[in-house]
Design an enzyme around this catalytic site. Structure first.
Site, PDB file in Angstrom:
ATOM      1  N   ASN A   1      -8.843  -1.767  -3.275  1.00 18.21           N
ATOM      2  CA  ASN A   1      -8.611  -1.887  -1.412  1.00 18.21           C
ATOM      3  C   ASN A   1     -10.097  -3.203  -1.249  1.00 18.21           C
ATOM      4  O   ASN A   1      -9.891  -3.954  -0.240  1.00 18.21           O
ATOM      5  CB  ASN A   1      -9.301  -0.573  -0.455  1.00 18.21           C
ATOM      6  CG  ASN A   1      -7.498   0.134  -0.524  1.00 18.21           C
ATOM      7  OD1 ASN A   1      -6.725  -0.705  -0.436  1.00 18.21           O
ATOM      8  ND2 ASN A   1      -7.609   0.903  -0.032  1.00 18.21           N
TER       9      ASN A   1
ATOM     10  N   CYS B   1      -6.214   8.485  -3.785  1.00 17.14           N
ATOM     11  CA  CYS B   1      -5.257   7.544  -4.580  1.00 17.14           C
ATOM     12  C   CYS B   1      -6.525   6.313  -5.127  1.00 17.14           C
ATOM     13  O   CYS B   1      -5.684   5.408  -5.448  1.00 17.14           O
ATOM     14  CB  CYS B   1      -4.793   6.886  -3.248  1.00 17.14           C
ATOM     15  SG  CYS B   1      -5.285   6.340  -2.452  1.00 17.14           S
ATOM     16  N   PHE B   2      -7.038   7.024  -5.199  1.00 14.59           N
ATOM     17  CA  PHE B   2      -8.771   5.743  -5.681  1.00 14.59           C
ATOM     18  C   PHE B   2      -8.552   4.246  -5.090  1.00 14.59           C
ATOM     19  O   PHE B   2      -8.677   3.851  -5.858  1.00 14.59           O
ATOM     20  CB  PHE B   2      -8.019   5.626  -6.866  1.00 14.59           C
ATOM     21  CG  PHE B   2      -7.474   7.135  -8.056  1.00 14.59           C
ATOM     22  CD1 PHE B   2      -8.367   8.540  -7.568  1.00 14.59           C
ATOM     23  CD2 PHE B   2      -6.076   6.431  -8.544  1.00 14.59           C
ATOM     24  CE1 PHE B   2      -7.474   9.711  -7.838  1.00 14.59           C
ATOM     25  CE2 PHE B   2      -5.663   7.795  -9.183  1.00 14.59           C
ATOM     26  CZ  PHE B   2      -6.046   9.232  -8.810  1.00 14.59           C
ATOM     27  N   CYS B   3      -7.878   4.826  -4.121  1.00 13.19           N
ATOM     28  CA  CYS B   3      -8.735   3.340  -3.477  1.00 13.19           C
ATOM     29  C   CYS B   3      -7.708   2.564  -3.759  1.00 13.19           C
ATOM     30  O   CYS B   3      -8.118   1.348  -4.175  1.00 13.19           O
ATOM     31  CB  CYS B   3     -10.083   2.382  -3.230  1.00 13.19           C
ATOM     32  SG  CYS B   3     -11.228   3.858  -2.429  1.00 13.19           S
ATOM     33  N   ASN B   4      -6.462   2.851  -4.156  1.00  8.09           N
ATOM     34  CA  ASN B   4      -5.117   1.262  -4.928  1.00  8.09           C
ATOM     35  C   ASN B   4      -4.099   2.283  -4.456  1.00  8.09           C
ATOM     36  O   ASN B   4      -3.220   2.526  -5.585  1.00  8.09           O
ATOM     37  CB  ASN B   4      -5.761   1.803  -6.551  1.00  8.09           C
ATOM     38  CG  ASN B   4      -4.688   0.781  -7.525  1.00  8.09           C
ATOM     39  OD1 ASN B   4      -3.834   0.304  -6.864  1.00  8.09           O
ATOM     40  ND2 ASN B   4      -5.423   0.155  -8.585  1.00  8.09           N
TER      41      ASN B   4
END
Ligand SMILES: Cc1ncc(COP(=O)(O)O)c(C=O)c1O
Length: 500
Positions: free
Chosen positions: A147, A404-407
Site C-alpha cells: 500500500n 491482506c498484508f497491506c498488499n
C-alpha cells in the site's frame, strides 16, 4: 548444536529432517546459522518460539544490541546539527553508516545517494511527494504492490499524471509481461514517467524480474524498485541494475534497529525530485524576511529535522552482521525450507482425499522467495477462519500473519475478486474493514478475502517449518473453524454455493 538436538524434537521430526536433508543437501552448507541461532538468538528456542513472520520483520541477534550499547555507552554523542566535538562524533558515525549502506548494495561511487528515512514507507513517500509527476506523464505500478507504493498514485493523480496498473497472471501471480510492455510503450518520453514494482512480493513471495528495470528505461521510464521484502534474503547489486529509486526498511533485514529505513536515489534522477517544502536540516539557507530558501544538495535535502542519530550507527552493525552470516547462505537456507514447506502443504489431504491447503502464487522455488500465502479448508470445502488459525498458532508459540498484508492487489487477483466485488465492499459503508469485507464477499460471491502468511528468513530452521506443518495437520477436518456457507474445491479451484 545439531538439528537433532533442537529442544523437543521427536522421532518423527528427526525422520522428517533426515528425509529433508536427502532432498535438500544444500542445507548442510548453511549449518553455521544453527550455531548462531544457538548463541546469538537463544531466546527463540529457550522460549519455544516458532517465528514465521520474517516478511513482517526480521529478528536481531543479541550481539548487535550489545555492540550498539557498547558504542553508545563508551562515547558521547549529540545532535549532529552542531559543530562541537560530540556533534561531530555523531556526524562521523552517521556518515560512516551511510557509506556502509552504499557499499553494501555495491552502489558505484557517486552514482547513488542514500537518504535515511524512518522506514520503507518514508522512502516511498519521498518519491511520491517529490517526483515531478505532471499532465501527460504516467505512473504505472504492478497490481502486486504494498500500500505504501499504491498510495503514491494519490500524488500522481493530484498532479495530473495518468495512473495505470500492470496486472498479474493467475495462478502464479507474476507480472503479465505483454500487458506491462503495452503500458510502458505508451509513455510520452518528453514527460516524467515512473514505473514501480516490488523486487519480491510481500504477499506471494514472487521475485519479479529485475531485468524489467532496463526494459522500462529503454522505453523512457524512471523506475522505483521497492526492495523492502527482497533484500532480507537476496543480494541487491546496484552495479548490475540501476533503478532510480530503491526503498528499504532495515529492521526487515536484520531486526534492529527499528525506525530506520533508506531511500537510495540514483544521482542522475535527483533533478526529477522536487521537494514540496523545506525543514530544519534540509536547507543551506532560509530567510523569513526574504521568503526564500536554498535546499541542501543530495541526501541532506531529504532528511527532515534531526535524524535518528543514535540508531543509525546500528545499521552498520546490522549490515556487518548480515555479511558475517552471508546473504547467499541465508538465501540457500530459505530456499531449501521454502521448497520443503510448499511440498508438505500441497501434499496435505483431508479425510475425504481432497487437498487441505490452497497456496497463492508459485508452488515451486523458481523465482520465488520464502513468503507463502495460503488458506485452509475443511472437508466440506469451507474456508477455515484465518483469524482463528492465527489465534491457535499463537497458543502453540507460532508467530504467523493473517489478513491482506497491506498488499490488496495481489490478494484481489489471487482470490479472483473483481472490480464489482471491490466496489460492493466500498459501498458497504465508510466503516468497511477487511473483516467486514470478508463477510460481504462470503454472502455476495463466496470468495474469500485475506489469507494466512508464513515467511522464512535469517534464523529459520527445519524445526520451524516442521512445527508449522504439524500445526496445520492438527487442523485437518476441523469443520468447527470453518466460516460461511460457500464452499471451495481446492482440487479444481472452483467456488461453489452450498445446495447448488
Ligand atoms: C514490499 C514492502 N514494501 C514496503 C513495506 C513497508 O515497510 P514499512 O512498514 O517498514 O515502511 C513493506 C512492509 O511490510 C513491504 O513488505
Amino acid at each position: 548444536m545439531s538439528l537433532s538436538e533442537v529442544p523437543a524434537s521427536s522421532a518423527a521430526e528427526d525422520a522428517a529432517l533426515a528425509e529433508f536433508l536427502l532432498k535438500y543437501p544444500d542445507y548442510e552448507r548453511t549449518r553455521r546459522i544453527d550455531a548462531l541461532r544457538a548463541s546469538d538468538y537463544s531466546r527463540l528456542d529457550a522460549l519455544g518460539q516458532v517465528y514465521l513472520d520474517y516478511t513482517g520483520g526480521s529478528l536481531h541477534g543479541e550481539s548487535q544490541v550489545r555492540q550498539h550499547g557498547d558504542l553508545l555507552n563508551q562515547q558521547v554523542f549529540s545532535n549532529p546539527h552542531s559543530s562541537n566535538a560530540t556533534s561531530a562524533a555523531t556526524t562521523d558515525l552517521v556518515e560512516r553508516a551511510r557509506q556502509y549502506v552504499l557499499r553494501y548494495f555495491n552502489a558505484p561511487a557517486g552514482d547513488y545517494v542514500a537518504v535515511f528515512t524512518v522506514n520503507a514507507t518514508g522512502a516511498l513517500k519521498h518519491v511520491g511527494e517529490s517526483y515531478s509527476f505532471a499532465e501527460g506523464g504516467r505512473y504505472v505500478l504492478t497490481v502486486d504492490n504494498h500500500n505504501s507504493v499504491n498510495g503514491i498514485r494519490e500524488f500522481a493523480q493530484a498532479r495530473g499524471a495518468r495512473v495505470d496498473y500492470a496486472p498479474l497472471t493467475v495462478p502464479d501471480l507474476r507480472i503479465d509481461l505483454p500487458r506491462l510492455d503495452a503500458l510502458l510503450d505508451e509513455a510520452d518520453r518528453s514527460k516524467p514517467n515512473l514505473f514501480a514494482f516490488p523486487a519480491q512480493s510481500n504477499f506471494s513471495g514472487v521475485k519479479h524480474p529485475l531485468e524489467l528495470i532496463e526494459r522500462a528505461h529503454a522505453k523512457g521510464w524512471d523506475v522505483l524498485l521497492d526492495a523492502a521484502a527482497f533484500v532480507p534474503t537476496n543480494r541487491l547489486d546496484l552495479t548490475a541494475v540501476h533503478p532510480e529509486f530503491v526503498s528499504i526498511s532495515f529492521y526487515k533485514m536484520f531486526g534492529y534497529p527499528t525506525g530506520v529505513g533508506c531511500l537510495l536515489i540514483r544521482s542522475s534522477a535527483l533533478p526529477r525530485l522536487v521537494r514540496p517544502w523545506f525543514a530544519g536540516g534540509t536547507v543551506d539557507f532560509a530567510t523569513v524576511g526574504g521568503r526564500g530558501h536554498v535546499l541542501s544538495p543530495r541526501e541532506a535535502g531529504f532528511e527532515d529535522g534531526t535524524l535518528n542519530y543514535l540508531s543509525i550507527p546500528a545499521v552498520e552493525i546490522g549490515l556487518r552482521h548480515l555479511e558475517s552470516i552471508g546473504i547467499d547462505t541465508i538465501q540457500t537456507r530459505v530456499g531449501c525450507l521454502t521448497g520443503w514447506l510448499l511440498e508438505q502443504l500441497l501434499a496435505l489431504q483431508l479425510s475425504n482425499g481432497h487437498h487441505m491447503a490452497r497456496i497463492y502464487g508459485p508452488v515451486t522455488t523458481t523465482m520465488r522467495g520464502g513468503t507463502i500465502a495460503l488458506n485452509l479448508y475443511d472437508p466440506g470445502g469451507h474456508l477455515l477462519d484465518y483469524r482463528r488459525v492465527e489465534e491457535l498458532a499463537s497458543l502453540q508459540g507460532i508467530s504467523l500473519r493473517t489478513g491482506c498484508f497491506c498488499n490488496p492487489g495481489a490478494g484481489e487477483t489471487a482470490e479472483g475478486l473483481t472490480e464489482e466485488d471491490m466496489r460492493a465492499g466500498l459501498a458497504a459503508g465508510a466503516d468497511i474493514t477487511l473483516s467486514r469485507f470478508r463477510e460481504v464477499m462470503q454472502h455476495r460471491s463466496g470468495k474469500s478475502a485475506g489469507a494466512i502468511r508464513v515467511s522464512l528468513g535469517l534464523m529459520s530452521n527445519f524445526a520451524d517449518a516442521y512445527r508449522f506443518v504439524a500445526f496445520v495437520e492438527g487442523l485437518r477436518d476441523q469443520a468447527r473453524l470453518a466460516i460461511g456457507d460457500v464452499t471451495f474445491d481446492v482440487d479444481s479451484c472452483r467456488v461453489m454455493r452450498e445446495g447448488s
